[in-house]
Design a protein around this motif. Sequence first.
Motif, PDB file in Angstrom:
ATOM      1  N   GLY A  24      46.763  -2.971  74.222  1.00 22.55           N
ATOM      2  CA  GLY A  24      46.092  -3.068  75.516  1.00 22.55           C
ATOM      3  C   GLY A  24      45.466  -4.428  75.713  1.00 22.55           C
ATOM      4  N   ASP A  25      45.105  -4.704  76.955  1.00 20.94           N
ATOM      5  CA  ASP A  25      44.578  -6.021  77.310  1.00 20.94           C
ATOM      6  C   ASP A  25      43.089  -6.173  77.039  1.00 20.94           C
ATOM      7  N   GLU A  26      42.380  -5.068  76.819  1.00 19.40           N
ATOM      8  CA  GLU A  26      40.929  -5.142  76.663  1.00 19.40           C
ATOM      9  C   GLU A  26      40.496  -4.631  75.301  1.00 19.40           C
ATOM     10  N   LYS A  27      41.270  -4.973  74.277  1.00 22.77           N
ATOM     11  CA  LYS A  27      40.972  -4.413  72.964  1.00 22.77           C
ATOM     12  C   LYS A  27      39.963  -5.235  72.152  1.00 22.77           C
ATOM     13  N   HIS A  28      39.560  -6.401  72.642  1.00 21.96           N
ATOM     14  CA  HIS A  28      38.567  -7.227  71.930  1.00 21.96           C
ATOM     15  C   HIS A  28      38.968  -7.397  70.469  1.00 21.96           C
ATOM     16  N   GLY A  29      40.185  -7.862  70.248  1.00 22.66           N
ATOM     17  CA  GLY A  29      40.723  -7.978  68.898  1.00 22.66           C
ATOM     18  C   GLY A  29      39.844  -8.740  67.922  1.00 22.66           C
ATOM     19  N   PRO A  30      39.381  -9.964  68.237  1.00 16.46           N
ATOM     20  CA  PRO A  30      38.544 -10.696  67.286  1.00 16.46           C
ATOM     21  C   PRO A  30      37.237  -9.969  66.956  1.00 16.46           C
ATOM     22  N   ALA A  31      36.627  -9.336  67.942  1.00 16.77           N
ATOM     23  CA  ALA A  31      35.392  -8.591  67.688  1.00 16.77           C
ATOM     24  C   ALA A  31      35.640  -7.444  66.722  1.00 16.77           C
ATOM     25  N   ALA A  32      36.826  -6.844  66.817  1.00 12.34           N
ATOM     26  CA  ALA A  32      37.159  -5.726  65.940  1.00 12.34           C
ATOM     27  C   ALA A  32      37.513  -6.198  64.540  1.00 12.34           C
ATOM     28  N   THR A  33      38.427  -7.173  64.446  1.00 10.94           N
ATOM     29  CA  THR A  33      38.887  -7.577  63.120  1.00 10.94           C
ATOM     30  C   THR A  33      37.777  -8.202  62.286  1.00 10.94           C
ATOM     31  N   SER A  34      36.782  -8.777  62.913  1.00  6.13           N
ATOM     32  CA  SER A  34      35.678  -9.371  62.151  1.00  6.13           C
ATOM     33  C   SER A  34      34.849  -8.316  61.429  1.00  6.13           C
ATOM     34  N   THR A  35      34.918  -7.075  61.881  1.00  3.96           N
ATOM     35  CA  THR A  35      34.129  -5.998  61.264  1.00  3.96           C
ATOM     36  C   THR A  35      34.925  -5.171  60.267  1.00  3.96           C
ATOM     37  N   LEU A  36      36.233  -5.390  60.184  1.00  2.62           N
ATOM     38  CA  LEU A  36      37.119  -4.460  59.499  1.00  2.62           C
ATOM     39  C   LEU A  36      36.776  -4.278  58.020  1.00  2.62           C
TER      40      LEU A  36
END
Length: 232
Positions: A24-36
């Motif tokens: 999706g276009d609004e998945k905030h990928g960097p915000a998510a992967t930084s917490t993984l």
Amino acid sequence: MTTTTVGPAPDHRELDRLMSLMTGDEKHGPAATSTLDALWVLYNRVLRVTPATADDQERDRFLLSKGHGPMAYYAVLAAHGFLDEALLPGFGSYDSPLGHHPDRLLVPGAEIGSGSLGHGLPLAVGSVLGLRAQGLTDPRVWVLIGDAELDEGSNHEAIAYAGPAGLEQLHTLVIDNASATYGRPGGIASRFESAGWSVGTVDGRNHEALYAAFTAPHPGRPRAVVATVAPK
């Protein structure tokens, strides 16, 4: 005799596959992967909560304040059996329980609805006070915030209160991916230290360093762990 069948242990190598199911276009990928990585270590080795104990009064509580990037959270919850991975491809769709911000009424294991910056840490402080009022001094409360959230004054009020109040059950994980608008004199850790917190700063991708920081003793003081993360 009752025989119990135990499923396979969660595997960190599954996370990339689980994350890839969410698009999706609004998945905030960097915000998510930084917490993984930090989320994985918490759920796999630190938090005393499982799908079977998610409603137990004695469970640990985890609050995702950084709720605008929940993909990693959903992947980790799926890996640990809180939710069915079949839900992941529907992430962010109209009829999916997995919204762009987590909803505690729809996401199994979620303690709060989150996404608006600056709410999680004050809620965590209130959660500790609520547990104390009920005589529950063993459950720990963890909250994950982003470095940019420290631009919000509500967080600083919570930091200033929790240290002198000696909220030992409170643990704050700050993901520092250099996204904050304003710097902190002396860095993020100094803000917590000046308010009487126990503080550690670690590489947010190093699992053993994260585990050591998460489990360090801090008698009589709340604990803050600043995890520095470079974008993947």
